[in-house]
Design an enzyme around this catalytic site. Structure first.
Site, PDB file in Angstrom:
ATOM      1  N   ARG A 261       0.858  -1.185   0.000  1.00 15.84           N
ATOM      2  CA  ARG A 261       0.000   0.000   0.000  1.00 15.84           C
ATOM      3  C   ARG A 261       0.894   1.235   0.000  1.00 15.84           C
ATOM      4  NH1 ARG A 261      -3.394  -2.841  -1.559  1.00 15.84           N
ATOM      5  NH2 ARG A 261      -5.445  -3.299  -0.657  1.00 15.84           N
ATOM      6  N   GLU A 290      -4.235   7.309  -5.141  1.00 12.64           N
ATOM      7  CA  GLU A 290      -4.521   6.512  -6.336  1.00 12.64           C
ATOM      8  C   GLU A 290      -5.895   6.930  -6.828  1.00 12.64           C
ATOM      9  OE1 GLU A 290      -3.997   2.330  -5.578  1.00 12.64           O
ATOM     10  OE2 GLU A 290      -1.964   2.630  -4.861  1.00 12.64           O
ATOM     11  N   HIS A 309      -1.294   0.309  -9.871  1.00 12.04           N
ATOM     12  CA  HIS A 309      -1.892  -0.718  -8.997  1.00 12.04           C
ATOM     13  C   HIS A 309      -2.435  -1.898  -9.817  1.00 12.04           C
ATOM     14  CE1 HIS A 309      -3.793  -1.303  -4.762  1.00 12.04           C
ATOM     15  NE2 HIS A 309      -3.504  -2.472  -5.323  1.00 12.04           N
TER      16      HIS A 309
END
Ligand code: DGY
Length: 343
Positions: A261, A290, A309
């Site tokens: 993360r 994000e 991601h």
């Protein structure tokens, strides 16, 4: 079916009808949850699916009113507000992710609602991504591409664009769970020297032996590793732990990889460490925020490889995640233990 291998064949999970002999109602909060999961849910239950991509919170809250279970397909905050919107009849929830930093787990627990998530089935896909980032950062793939684009390919030199070797390297892991071990397994094929890992609890001796791994404290892992891979959950304890102090302890030749993360890294400090060549390079699949805006300073760094991601983004893995999440929900409704309970 096990939580390790999502088998999409007919499951044994049989959902009992509720007292009034009505079908259980399940809300799927994301319209792109793979059909393999939806098919399992619709066998015995009434399924409502949200329509918006990206998800719209108001739609989720509105449609969750009165449902028996939630298959939480995105990374929207799953908190008291969402649980209140659903109502007190809510009996089971599963996310479709390994990381559950967007869930108020304490609140779900307080309400005694079984909560599932989908670790393990994504270990391979995420580990592939980590190895890709590690190699790309160590061997300067992004910088090399920029050289070609800007007509700066310097032929004729023997020492141009030299990178870091993976063979004989010490690989440090921050977090050494299933994903990290799957990365270590892949890296053993690259003839690395050894693994150092920092975790709260020591893994079994068998696992240590298998990966030539040793548990060490954070500072030792930072200072002795050629590659540092972040594979831990984001928690109060891990938030921002990779900061200027941490980068100052790493080798100048070290490569950092983050597939966990973004919040585990202090991004401003990472920018400085890469800009000033305090560390050699980094590869990130996760960042803050994000989506990362296209004008973020990180994008100006030649020694940083960035992915949006994509860790678990393969067709098979997504389908597996949906199947596990569906089984979690069905088992929760049936009063059985979930395949992968989150607490
Ligand atoms: O936590 C996860 O499952 C991955 O980051 C994908 O969402």
């Amino acid at each position: 079916i096990t939580a390790t291998t999502a088998d999409t064949t007919i499951s044994k999970t049989k959902v009992k009808m509720s007292d009034e002999n009505k079908k259980f109602k399940i809300l799927v909060t994301h319209p792109e949850v793979p059909q393999e999961g939806i098919d399992l849910l619709t066998r015995d239950c009434e399924v409502i699916i949200c329509q918006n991509v990206p998800t719209v919170r108001a739609e989720i809250l509105e449609k969750s009113k009165g449902v028996d279970a939630l298959l939480w397909g995105g990374h929207d905050a799953l908190n008291a507000e969402a649980l209140d919107a659903a109502g007190p009849q809510l009996k089971a929830i599963s996310t479709m992710s390994a990381g559950i930093d967007y869930v108020d787990v304490a609140e779900v627990k307080r309400r005694k609602i079984p909560l599932g998530h989908t670790p393990i089935v994504l270990n391979n896909a995420v580990a592939d991504t980590a190895v890709g980032l590690l190699l790309a950062a160590a061997r300067r793939f992004h910088e090399g591409r920029l050289k070609i684009e800007t007509d700066k390919w310097e032929g004729g030199h023997l020492n141009w664009m030299l990178g870091q070797d993976v063979r004989d390297s010490v690989v440090g892991f921050f977090g050494f769970g299933g994903i990290a071990q799957t990365i270590a397994k892949r890296l053993s094929g690259f003839d690395i020297d050894s693994v150092l890992y920092t975790t709260r609890r020591r893994v079994s001796e068998d696992i240590e032996k298998e990966y030539n791994a040793k548990k060490v404290d954070f500072d030792t892992m930072l200072s002795q590793s050629d590659f540092v891979i972040i594979a831990s959950p984001l928690t109060k304890e891990t938030a921002g732990i990779f900061n200027a102090t941490a980068f100052g302890k790493m080798k100048k030749t070290a490569v950092l990889v983050n597939i966990a993360r973004g919040g585990v890294v202090n991004q401003q400090d990472l920018y400085e460490a890469l800009k000033t060549n305090q560390i050699f390079a980094a590869g990130l699949d996760v960042m803050t925020p994000e989506p990362l805006p296209a004008n973020d300073p990180l994008l100006s760094l030649p020694n940083l490889v960035l992915l949006p991601h994509l860790g678990s983004a393969t067709q098979r893995t997504r389908a597996d995640m949906a199947v596990i999440a569906a089984h979690n929900v069905l088992r929760g409704l049936a009063g059985e233990p979930m395949l992968s309970p989150a607490y």
